[in-house]
Structures are given as C-alpha cells and as structure tokens.
Design a protein around this motif. Structure first.
Motif, PDB file in Angstrom:
ATOM      1  N   PRO A 119       0.827  -1.219   0.000  1.00 20.30           N
ATOM      2  CA  PRO A 119       0.000   0.000   0.000  1.00 20.30           C
ATOM      3  C   PRO A 119       0.859   1.266   0.000  1.00 20.30           C
ATOM      4  N   THR A 120       0.652   2.118  -0.992  1.00 13.54           N
ATOM      5  CA  THR A 120       1.457   3.349  -1.113  1.00 13.54           C
ATOM      6  C   THR A 120       0.603   4.568  -1.442  1.00 13.54           C
ATOM      7  N   ASN A 121      -0.721   4.444  -1.357  1.00 10.17           N
ATOM      8  CA  ASN A 121      -1.620   5.563  -1.691  1.00 10.17           C
ATOM      9  C   ASN A 121      -1.433   6.056  -3.117  1.00 10.17           C
ATOM     10  N   LEU A 122      -1.132   5.114  -4.018  1.00 13.11           N
ATOM     11  CA  LEU A 122      -0.941   5.378  -5.446  1.00 13.11           C
ATOM     12  C   LEU A 122       0.253   6.293  -5.720  1.00 13.11           C
TER      13      LEU A 122
ATOM     14  N   ILE B  13      -4.583   8.567 -15.213  1.00 10.52           N
ATOM     15  CA  ILE B  13      -5.807   7.919 -14.744  1.00 10.52           C
ATOM     16  C   ILE B  13      -6.403   8.618 -13.529  1.00 10.52           C
ATOM     17  N   THR B  14      -5.559   9.127 -12.646  1.00  9.23           N
ATOM     18  CA  THR B  14      -6.060   9.740 -11.396  1.00  9.23           C
ATOM     19  C   THR B  14      -6.112  11.265 -11.446  1.00  9.23           C
ATOM     20  N   ASN B  15      -5.451  11.857 -12.450  1.00  6.24           N
ATOM     21  CA  ASN B  15      -5.328  13.317 -12.547  1.00  6.24           C
ATOM     22  C   ASN B  15      -4.569  13.914 -11.353  1.00  6.24           C
ATOM     23  N   LYS B  16      -3.728  13.090 -10.754  1.00  3.94           N
ATOM     24  CA  LYS B  16      -2.887  13.539  -9.640  1.00  3.94           C
ATOM     25  C   LYS B  16      -1.442  13.133  -9.901  1.00  3.94           C
ATOM     26  N   LYS B  17      -0.527  13.954  -9.441  1.00  9.24           N
ATOM     27  CA  LYS B  17       0.888  13.638  -9.585  1.00  9.24           C
ATOM     28  C   LYS B  17       1.224  12.408  -8.763  1.00  9.24           C
ATOM     29  N   CYS B  18       1.963  11.501  -9.368  1.00  5.63           N
ATOM     30  CA  CYS B  18       2.418  10.287  -8.689  1.00  5.63           C
ATOM     31  C   CYS B  18       3.825  10.537  -8.163  1.00  5.63           C
ATOM     32  N   LYS B  19       3.953  10.674  -6.850  1.00 10.55           N
ATOM     33  CA  LYS B  19       5.232  11.043  -6.241  1.00 10.55           C
ATOM     34  C   LYS B  19       6.067   9.814  -5.898  1.00 10.55           C
ATOM     35  N   LEU B  20       7.374  10.023  -5.871  1.00  9.24           N
ATOM     36  CA  LEU B  20       8.298   9.013  -5.357  1.00  9.24           C
ATOM     37  C   LEU B  20       8.588   9.336  -3.900  1.00  9.24           C
ATOM     38  N   TYR B  21       8.702   8.306  -3.088  1.00 11.80           N
ATOM     39  CA  TYR B  21       9.071   8.561  -1.697  1.00 11.80           C
ATOM     40  C   TYR B  21       9.830   7.379  -1.118  1.00 11.80           C
TER      41      TYR B  21
ATOM     42  N   LYS C   7      18.612  -6.287  -4.266  1.00  9.00           N
ATOM     43  CA  LYS C   7      19.987  -6.609  -3.852  1.00  9.00           C
ATOM     44  C   LYS C   7      20.689  -7.528  -4.847  1.00  9.00           C
ATOM     45  N   LEU C   8      19.903  -8.107  -5.779  1.00  9.16           N
ATOM     46  CA  LEU C   8      20.490  -8.921  -6.846  1.00  9.16           C
ATOM     47  C   LEU C   8      20.579  -8.149  -8.165  1.00  9.16           C
ATOM     48  N   GLY C   9      20.337  -6.838  -8.096  1.00 10.94           N
ATOM     49  CA  GLY C   9      20.480  -5.994  -9.278  1.00 10.94           C
ATOM     50  C   GLY C   9      19.242  -5.891 -10.137  1.00 10.94           C
ATOM     51  N   MET C  10      18.104  -6.347  -9.627  1.00 18.59           N
ATOM     52  CA  MET C  10      16.845  -6.267 -10.384  1.00 18.59           C
ATOM     53  C   MET C  10      15.989  -5.148  -9.791  1.00 18.59           C
ATOM     54  N   PRO C  11      15.752  -4.069 -10.543  1.00 23.02           N
ATOM     55  CA  PRO C  11      15.012  -2.929  -9.983  1.00 23.02           C
ATOM     56  C   PRO C  11      13.539  -3.241  -9.753  1.00 23.02           C
ATOM     57  N   GLY C  12      12.999  -2.604  -8.732  1.00 20.53           N
ATOM     58  CA  GLY C  12      11.587  -2.782  -8.436  1.00 20.53           C
ATOM     59  C   GLY C  12      11.094  -1.687  -7.519  1.00 20.53           C
ATOM     60  N   VAL C  13       9.786  -1.610  -7.363  1.00 22.76           N
ATOM     61  CA  VAL C  13       9.163  -0.584  -6.520  1.00 22.76           C
ATOM     62  C   VAL C  13       8.003  -1.194  -5.756  1.00 22.76           C
ATOM     63  N   GLU C  14       7.570  -0.471  -4.729  1.00 25.98           N
ATOM     64  CA  GLU C  14       6.307  -0.752  -4.060  1.00 25.98           C
ATOM     65  C   GLU C  14       5.275   0.208  -4.645  1.00 25.98           C
ATOM     66  N   PHE C  15       4.122  -0.332  -4.988  1.00 24.09           N
ATOM     67  CA  PHE C  15       3.077   0.496  -5.575  1.00 24.09           C
ATOM     68  C   PHE C  15       1.726  -0.156  -5.307  1.00 24.09           C
ATOM     69  N   GLY C  16       0.854   0.592  -4.611  1.00 17.91           N
ATOM     70  CA  GLY C  16      -0.447   0.028  -4.283  1.00 17.91           C
ATOM     71  C   GLY C  16      -1.488   1.110  -4.059  1.00 17.91           C
ATOM     72  N   PRO C  17      -2.715   0.695  -3.770  1.00 20.47           N
ATOM     73  CA  PRO C  17      -3.843   1.629  -3.658  1.00 20.47           C
ATOM     74  C   PRO C  17      -3.836   2.429  -2.363  1.00 20.47           C
TER      75      PRO C  17
ATOM     76  N   TYR D 177      -6.389  -1.067 -10.533  1.00 19.56           N
ATOM     77  CA  TYR D 177      -6.580  -2.075 -11.573  1.00 19.56           C
ATOM     78  C   TYR D 177      -6.269  -1.485 -12.946  1.00 19.56           C
ATOM     79  N   GLU D 178      -6.818  -0.310 -13.226  1.00 18.93           N
ATOM     80  CA  GLU D 178      -6.619   0.318 -14.527  1.00 18.93           C
ATOM     81  C   GLU D 178      -5.150   0.697 -14.759  1.00 18.93           C
ATOM     82  N   ILE D 179      -4.482   1.142 -13.696  1.00 17.60           N
ATOM     83  CA  ILE D 179      -3.075   1.535 -13.827  1.00 17.60           C
ATOM     84  C   ILE D 179      -2.212   0.320 -14.154  1.00 17.60           C
ATOM     85  N   ILE D 180      -2.379  -0.760 -13.398  1.00 14.77           N
ATOM     86  CA  ILE D 180      -1.578  -1.963 -13.646  1.00 14.77           C
ATOM     87  C   ILE D 180      -1.880  -2.525 -15.030  1.00 14.77           C
TER      88      ILE D 180
END
Length: 360
Positions: free
Chosen positions: A157-160, A296-304, A317-327, A348-351
């Motif tokens: 969960p990351t509040n989009l 889709i949301t008309n809001k800026k998607c921030k990094l944190y 840690k094995l060199g494969m990039p990834g993020v947390e991203f949720g509703p 759902y629409e974003i993914i």
C-alpha cells in the motif's frame, strides 16, 4: 461496475481467511483460492522450510526470465476475530489485511487473469505467504531457484504513489560478559547489565532517534536478557537485542560506531543484515508508472522513501530494480484497517495499462 464487483468479491474472500504467519492451513487455503482463479496459466509451486509460494506465468513450465513480476503476499499481521468479516462503509472496505494486501492482491490477480495471455512478453505473478516474517522462504527462495525480472512491482500500500527507496534492516545481538558475585558485595563482581546499560547510553548518543518521521537511520533497543534468575547475585552475562533501520549508504558507518563502543569481552552477533533499497528514479518503468498513474487519477504520482521494507529488497539486492506500488488505504495493522474502493478501480486500470503499454 462488474470489474469492481469482481475485485471486491475476491478481496472479501481473501480477508475471510485468517492468513497469519505460519498458519499453514489458512495460508494454503488462500493460495489455493488464488491458483483456482488462474488455472489456465502455468502454475509452479515452491516449498522451503515449511513455507509455500507460487509462481504463476504465461510461459512454459520452468521459464524463469521475466520482463515484469507482480509480487503479492497473502500473509497478514494478526488481527481480531471480527476483522475477518469484511465490511463496506462508504468508499472503504474494512477488514484484516484489507490494505496490506488482500484487496491489492485481488486487483493483481484479476489483471493477470484477464490480460497476461494477450501479452507478447513473459509476465509472472509471484504469490508468497511469508512476507511479514522476512520473505526468505518465498520471494528469496524463488530467486535462488533462478527467477529473474527486468522490473518488479510489489503491491504494497502506497496511496498510489511509488516507493523507490526503503531502509535496510540489521538485527543485532550483543553479548556482554561480566563477573558474578554475591549481591551484597557488588564491588567484587562486574555487572553485565551495567555494561549493557552503559552501551545503550553511549550508542543512543551516537545514533539519535527522531521525534517525528524522518529519513535517517534509527535504532530500537528491543530486548535485554540475562540468564541470572537470582535477586542476590551480580549477573555475569547479558544479551541486548537491537533493530536498526538504516538509510542507503549508512550501513558501514553504523557498524563501525557499534564496534567501537563495545566493551572488552563483548561479542557482536549479526542475525539479519538486509540492504537498503535504492532504485534510480529515472528508471524507464518508474517513469511509465508515474505517467500512467497521473493520466488515470489526474494527480501527480510522487516518489518517496519507506521507513519499512518489503520483498522488493530481495530483487534489488540482486540488481533487479523494483518498486512498491499500491492503492489508497489506512490503519495498516490496526483494528480499523481499510482500503479505498475507488482507488482499487484506479489501481486495476493503472496496472492493466502499464502491462499493455509495454507491448507497444
């Protein structure tokens, strides 16, 4: 509205299953529920140290090199019995693990079910049951067995917004050695608990915890034990447990400070040593996720940066990039945990759009 109905139906079914860590029967029940929804795809099961996980994908059995991996976990923080009866009030779905991450997982399962077969690249849905206790026998075990990914999205969960940084974790124990004596003659002994107390005071002066949320290294002195059981004896042994959450680049400095402060005869044991997560904000897939979310949301998607960690760290840690991203949600781990139903529609629409855009 049919899609929302399907998301809520699966989310509620998952919430009703009390998938607390190490509850083998319930964890298997939830995993089987997910797998039954995706029977048309390749399903590979993994078992390690009593933990079960699955890798579900759109390739032949044994394939391991994916463009994207959607990472979900079914285990949750233990909750009260009434929380396993989901309820809807307004735009909020309440229930145990609603935002972390039963409803999020439902979205990923249904997006995968509908669209994975139409993609011209390899996509996997990774489903684990041990994230809340470290993810070593789920995500990490699958990685040891050859799983790779160009990019990973963990449905935390990351509040989009998007988490591209997270603190590392060190769980440490320090064993202090003193000299026993009768409690009436403390000067004849060397109290190991006094050594631990002095160490805590000195280390607290070097690593100062913030009084409010901040992006700095923190320390929690979580346990202090001694084998001594008598009131009238000077303890000659003590063991101090510490939970350190460090920001990227601070690992070596923290260990150096700790080792310098150790009294003579003390022994440092490193029980867990997980690196901080630090993914390039200019990563093309992060940029794509931000762009799609805004459209889709008309809001800026921030990094944190996140104070806690997730299974993404095992990939990073094995060199494969990834993020947390949720509703959007709130009350994580509390008696009133909830997730926004409208944000599930957006998620759902974003993914879906993110996955389909990668075919263009």
């Amino acid at each position: 509205m049919q899609k929302q109905h399907d998301i809520l139906k699966l989310a509620k079914e998952l919430i009703r299953i009390p998938t607390i860590p190490n509850s083998k029967v319930h964890l298997k029940q939830a995993l089987d529920l997910v797998k039954s929804s995706l029977a048309e795809y390749t399903i590979e099961d993994f078992f390690a140290n009593g933990q079960i996980s699955s890798l579900i994908h759109n390739q032949a059995k044994g394939f391991r090199n994916f463009k994207f991996v959607l990472n979900i976990h079914l285990d949750i923080i233990p909750a009260k019995d009434n929380q396993y009866s989901p309820k809807i009030i307004g735009d909020k779905l309440y229930g145990a693990g609603a935002m972390d991450m039963k409803a999020n997982a439902a979205c990923c399962v249904l997006v995968f079910k509908e669209y994975a077969k139409n993609l011209d690249y390899p996509l996997a849905l990774q489903v684990t049951t041990d994230e809340e206790i470290g993810g070593f026998d789920g995500t990490a075990y699958q990685l040891k067995n050859g799983l790779t990914a160009e990019f990973v999205i963990s449905s935390e969960p990351t509040n989009l917004d998007i988490v591209n940084q997270a603190k590392g974790i060190m769980w440490l124990e320090v064993e202090f050695k003193g000299k026993s004596a009768h409690g009436a003659y403390p000067w004849k002994g060397n109290n190991a608990l006094f050594q631990a107390s002095d160490f805590i005071t000195k280390l607290s002066g070097k690593i100062k915890n913030p009084v409010k949320k901040d992006w700095i290294t923190t320390i929690n002195f979580s346990k202090l034990n001694t084998v001594n059981k008598a009131f009238n004896k000077v303890p000659d042994q003590a063991c101090l447990g510490m939970d350190i959450r460090f920001v990227p680049g601070d690992h070596d400095r923290i260990l150096k400070v700790i080792k310098k402060l150790l009294p003579k005869g003390a022994k440092l044991n490193i029980l867990t040593n997980e690196p901080a997560m630090d993914v390039d904000p200019e990563n093309m897939h992060i940029k794509s996720l931000q762009r799609i979310t805004k459209s889709i949301t008309n809001k800026k998607c921030k990094l944190y940066a996140a104070q806690g960690s997730s299974d993404v760290r095992h990939f990073v840690k094995l060199g494969m990039p990834g993020v947390e991203f949720g509703p959007v949600g709130g009350g994580i781990g509390s008696d009133e945990e909830w997730v926004s139903i409208s944000s599930l529609d957006d998620y759902y629409e974003i993914i879906k759009t993110f996955l389909l855009d990668a075919t263009k």
